[in-house]
Design a protein around this motif. Sequence first.
Motif, PDB file in Angstrom:
ATOM      1  N   ILE A 128      37.762 -28.905  57.574  1.00 49.46           N
ATOM      2  CA  ILE A 128      38.571 -29.005  56.352  1.00 49.46           C
ATOM      3  C   ILE A 128      38.386 -30.371  55.697  1.00 49.46           C
ATOM      4  N   ARG A 129      38.386 -31.414  56.505  1.00 49.30           N
ATOM      5  CA  ARG A 129      38.225 -32.765  55.968  1.00 49.30           C
ATOM      6  C   ARG A 129      36.850 -32.938  55.321  1.00 49.30           C
ATOM      7  N   GLU A 130      35.800 -32.477  55.995  1.00 57.67           N
ATOM      8  CA  GLU A 130      34.444 -32.634  55.457  1.00 57.67           C
ATOM      9  C   GLU A 130      34.250 -31.799  54.194  1.00 57.67           C
ATOM     10  N   GLN A 160      37.183 -20.669  56.532  1.00 55.53           N
ATOM     11  CA  GLN A 160      36.211 -19.963  55.702  1.00 55.53           C
ATOM     12  C   GLN A 160      34.802 -20.038  56.281  1.00 55.53           C
ATOM     13  N   ASN A 161      34.472 -21.172  56.905  1.00 55.93           N
ATOM     14  CA  ASN A 161      33.131 -21.320  57.462  1.00 55.93           C
ATOM     15  C   ASN A 161      32.809 -20.206  58.447  1.00 55.93           C
ATOM     16  N   THR A 162      33.793 -19.819  59.238  1.00 56.97           N
ATOM     17  CA  THR A 162      33.575 -18.772  60.237  1.00 56.97           C
ATOM     18  C   THR A 162      33.186 -17.465  59.571  1.00 56.97           C
ATOM     19  N   GLN A 163      33.933 -17.090  58.531  1.00 55.14           N
ATOM     20  CA  GLN A 163      33.656 -15.821  57.856  1.00 55.14           C
ATOM     21  C   GLN A 163      32.327 -15.872  57.111  1.00 55.14           C
ATOM     22  N   TYR A 191      36.034 -14.071  50.609  1.00 56.19           N
ATOM     23  CA  TYR A 191      35.318 -14.451  49.388  1.00 56.19           C
ATOM     24  C   TYR A 191      36.237 -14.389  48.176  1.00 56.19           C
ATOM     25  N   ALA A 192      37.047 -13.345  48.114  1.00 50.22           N
ATOM     26  CA  ALA A 192      37.994 -13.233  47.000  1.00 50.22           C
ATOM     27  C   ALA A 192      38.950 -14.420  46.997  1.00 50.22           C
ATOM     28  N   ASN A 193      39.393 -14.807  48.186  1.00 43.23           N
ATOM     29  CA  ASN A 193      40.280 -15.974  48.287  1.00 43.23           C
ATOM     30  C   ASN A 193      39.562 -17.242  47.867  1.00 43.23           C
TER      31      ASN A 193
END
Length: 289
Positions: A154-156, A190-193, A240-242
Amino acid sequence: MSRWLKCLTVVITLCFALGACSRVGLAYRNLDMIIPWTLSDYLSMNGGQKDWFNERLAEHLSWHCTTQLPGYLDWLDRLQDMVERNQVTDAALQARTQEAKQAIAQTAREITPSAIELLQGLDGKQVAEMNDAFAKDQRKRQEQYLKPSLDQQIRERGERMEKRLNDWLGPLSPGQKQRVVDWSKALGDQNTQWIANRAHWQKQFSAAVAQRQSPQFPQRIETLLVNRETLWTPTYRQAYANTEAQARSLFVDLMAESTPEQRQRLLKKIEGVRKDFNDLKCLKAAKQS
């Protein structure tokens, strides 16, 4: 194989306006990195394939420059008008995004027959090389984007966005910086998805190429390249919608808090994009014909 879509999106969507690419001319002169030719990242082409590739690339570049770029200039006009009037709204951004998606689909549709022909000519060694490269790509992205803790991700993510915004808007105010932090937190894991869906797509692509001589192959590749959203996992579709909604919300809020100096800087950047397009020799030739 998704970088062509990402880069074209960068050129003609809000992500581009935020500065993921800095020079349109450079990006366009390397349009082979934008359209679905990034197989060169995953396998080695033989001499005959390279000759064929260069000939087809020239044809597609000419088509794209003469038929598509004028529409991009119109799109930039609409983006510029939003900023000039300080009327950056969620509805307006949704409209610009939809226009960009349509342009992406049109280019993908034009290029797909050549991509199919190239893929059908691959030999077994090239296919194995491609699959190995896909696996390497997955490991690299997992290492870079999933190995860090969620807090670090999240920070990066926030730091990357703030860096882009500083380039296009200038230094952010404390309130704008906090809004970027909140945006990054809202995306969560999000990175995971994203990476899971990327691996899902690559697996389907590999399976299709394994059957590249079958009658169903052209339709399968068209789906993978033009209608890839239909193959997304349900989880990624929701993520993706989010992501799109959060990006629009971020930009609306940043512009609402923007100073006249920041808006002027953004307008100057957009004008630079327009100049890069207009300076392309192929577009000049199209206007004179």
